[in-house]
Design a protein around this motif. Structure first.
Motif, short mmCIF file in Angstrom:
data_model
loop_
_atom_site.label_atom_id
_atom_site.label_comp_id
_atom_site.label_asym_id
_atom_site.label_seq_id
_atom_site.Cartn_x
_atom_site.Cartn_y
_atom_site.Cartn_z
N ALA A 121 20.68 -1.74 -3.10
CA ALA A 121 19.87 -1.11 -4.50
C ALA A 121 19.64 0.15 -4.44
O ALA A 121 18.86 0.77 -5.28
CB ALA A 121 18.68 -1.93 -4.61
N GLY A 122 19.83 0.92 -3.22
CA GLY A 122 19.47 2.44 -3.31
C GLY A 122 18.45 2.89 -2.84
O GLY A 122 17.55 1.85 -2.17
N PHE A 123 17.84 4.20 -2.64
CA PHE A 123 16.87 4.55 -1.69
C PHE A 123 15.46 4.31 -2.24
O PHE A 123 14.68 3.86 -1.72
CB PHE A 123 17.01 6.14 -1.73
N ASP A 124 15.32 4.25 -3.40
CA ASP A 124 14.02 3.95 -4.29
C ASP A 124 13.58 2.51 -3.81
O ASP A 124 12.65 2.19 -3.68
CB ASP A 124 14.19 4.05 -5.57
N ALA A 125 14.80 1.67 -3.84
CA ALA A 125 14.36 0.13 -3.57
C ALA A 125 14.07 0.20 -2.02
O ALA A 125 12.96 -0.55 -1.55
CB ALA A 125 15.83 -0.61 -3.69
N ALA A 126 14.61 0.73 -1.25
CA ALA A 126 14.40 0.98 0.15
C ALA A 126 12.99 1.46 0.43
O ALA A 126 12.23 0.82 1.36
CB ALA A 126 15.43 1.77 1.00
N ARG A 127 12.87 2.46 -0.37
CA ARG A 127 11.47 3.16 -0.04
C ARG A 127 10.20 2.24 -0.61
O ARG A 127 9.29 2.15 0.09
CB ARG A 127 11.36 4.71 -0.96
N LYS A 128 10.58 1.41 -1.59
CA LYS A 128 9.64 0.41 -1.99
C LYS A 128 9.23 -0.47 -0.91
O LYS A 128 8.07 -0.97 -0.71
CB LYS A 128 9.94 -0.08 -3.15
N VAL A 129 10.30 -1.13 -0.33
CA VAL A 129 10.28 -2.02 0.75
C VAL A 129 9.36 -1.39 1.97
O VAL A 129 8.56 -2.11 2.53
CB VAL A 129 11.53 -2.63 1.07
N VAL A 130 9.80 -0.38 2.38
CA VAL A 130 9.23 0.27 3.67
C VAL A 130 7.77 0.64 3.22
O VAL A 130 7.01 0.08 4.00
CB VAL A 130 9.90 1.67 3.81
N LEU A 131 7.29 1.32 2.22
CA LEU A 131 6.04 1.55 2.05
C LEU A 131 5.17 0.06 1.73
O LEU A 131 4.00 0.15 1.88
CB LEU A 131 5.86 2.17 0.76
N ARG A 132 5.89 -0.84 1.14
CA ARG A 132 4.97 -2.22 0.94
C ARG A 132 4.55 -2.85 2.44
O ARG A 132 3.33 -3.32 2.51
CB ARG A 132 5.86 -3.21 0.44
N HIS A 133 5.51 -2.50 3.61
CA HIS A 133 5.24 -3.60 4.69
C HIS A 133 4.48 -2.19 5.83
O HIS A 133 3.92 -2.74 6.82
CB HIS A 133 6.44 -3.76 5.17
N TRP A 134 4.80 -0.94 5.54
CA TRP A 134 4.21 0.08 6.42
C TRP A 134 2.84 0.72 5.85
O TRP A 134 2.20 1.37 6.52
CB TRP A 134 5.31 1.21 6.59
N SER A 135 2.32 0.29 4.53
CA SER A 135 1.21 1.06 4.24
C SER A 135 0.11 0.70 4.77
O SER A 135 -0.59 1.77 4.99
CB SER A 135 1.06 0.19 2.67
N ALA A 136 -0.16 -0.37 5.55
CA ALA A 136 -1.60 -0.58 6.22
C ALA A 136 -1.45 0.43 7.54
O ALA A 136 -2.55 1.03 8.09
CB ALA A 136 -1.79 -1.90 6.72
N ARG A 137 -0.33 0.67 8.10
CA ARG A 137 -0.26 1.37 9.28
C ARG A 137 -0.30 2.80 9.06
O ARG A 137 -0.87 3.84 9.65
CB ARG A 137 1.22 1.15 10.00
N LEU A 138 0.20 3.11 7.72
CA LEU A 138 0.04 4.66 7.23
C LEU A 138 -1.35 4.93 7.16
O LEU A 138 -1.64 6.03 7.38
CB LEU A 138 0.64 4.74 5.92
N SER A 139 -2.23 3.98 6.66
CA SER A 139 -3.50 4.20 6.58
C SER A 139 -4.32 4.45 7.99
O SER A 139 -5.55 5.14 8.01
CB SER A 139 -4.24 3.37 5.82
#
Length: 219
Positions: A121-139
């Motif tokens: 589905a492209g880069f935007d879809a991949a970004r959405k998945v990554v940020l969904r599952h990495w967001s807690a670690r980003l903080s």
């Protein structure tokens, strides 16, 4: 894969991402090529997220945060959160040796799944998945990036020494649940040890912490 947060238009991509080399064949390719691509997709998403999250951070501050977010242990931890191990396609020998729990197998599969999303589905879809599952670690990445190994290396550099050396002094236990004895040494001869299961890197972190504790008692 409802936990992932992406519905595949081409589910064969997900199947390939979950296929380990131990069961691959000429008609059933493994996930290694996808893992290669997924590593780069994850890297770009994380670099972009960090770049925008702290506009005042220097390259020297961003680099350890980036490393903490893309390293294998982090990918494997998220794979466990998604229960990827339960759906991996493994050969019998790999399954019997605990492949569904192995750090490297889980990390590679996680990266391969990200590549599958990107191709589907492209880069935007991949970004959405990554940020969904990495967001807690980003903080919490500022804290996570200053692990004991990083802190010990910074101490060595500040005291005019080369980076500490880590040696696997002993290994015991079965292949699927190894126990490591790790020794860390400074140039001046001081050393500390740690023993434990899980990953070698995790025991190296424990050895680094033991050395930091030793240095603190000497100051």
């Amino acid at each position: 894969m409802r936990r992932l947060g992406h519905d595949f238009a081409r589910p064969e991509l997900l199947v390939r991402a979950l296929t380990h080399g131990s069961i691959a064949s000429a008609t059933r390719p493994d996930n290694q090529r996808l893992e290669f691509l997924g590593d780069r997709v994850l890297g770009l998403v994380m670099a972009e997220a960090l770049f925008h999250a702290d506009t005042a951070a220097s390259e020297g501050q961003l680099a350890p945060r980036y490393n903490a977010l893309v390293r294998g242990e982090t990918c494997a931890a998220i794979a466990r959160d998604l229960a990827l191990g339960e759906v991996l396609k493994l050969g019998r020998s790999e399954m019997l040796s605990g492949g569904r729990r192995k750090e490297a197998v889980l990390a590679d599969a996680m990266e391969a799944v990200l590549a599958a999303v990107y191709l589907d589905a492209g880069f935007d879809a991949a970004r959405k998945v990554v940020l969904r599952h990495w967001s807690a670690r980003l903080s919490t990445v500022e804290q996570d990036s200053r692990d004991p190994k990083t802190a010990l290396q910074e101490w060595a550099q500040a005291n005019g020494m080369p980076p500490p050396r880590y040696e696997q002094t002993d290994r015991s236990g079965p292949d699927h649940a190894p126990v490591f004895l790790i020794t860390v040494r400074l140039e001046d001869g001081r050393h500390a040890q740690a023993k434990g299961g899980g990953t070698k890197r995790g025991v190296e972190q424990a050895a680094a912490q033991a050395m930091l504790d030793l240095l603190e008692t000497k100051t």
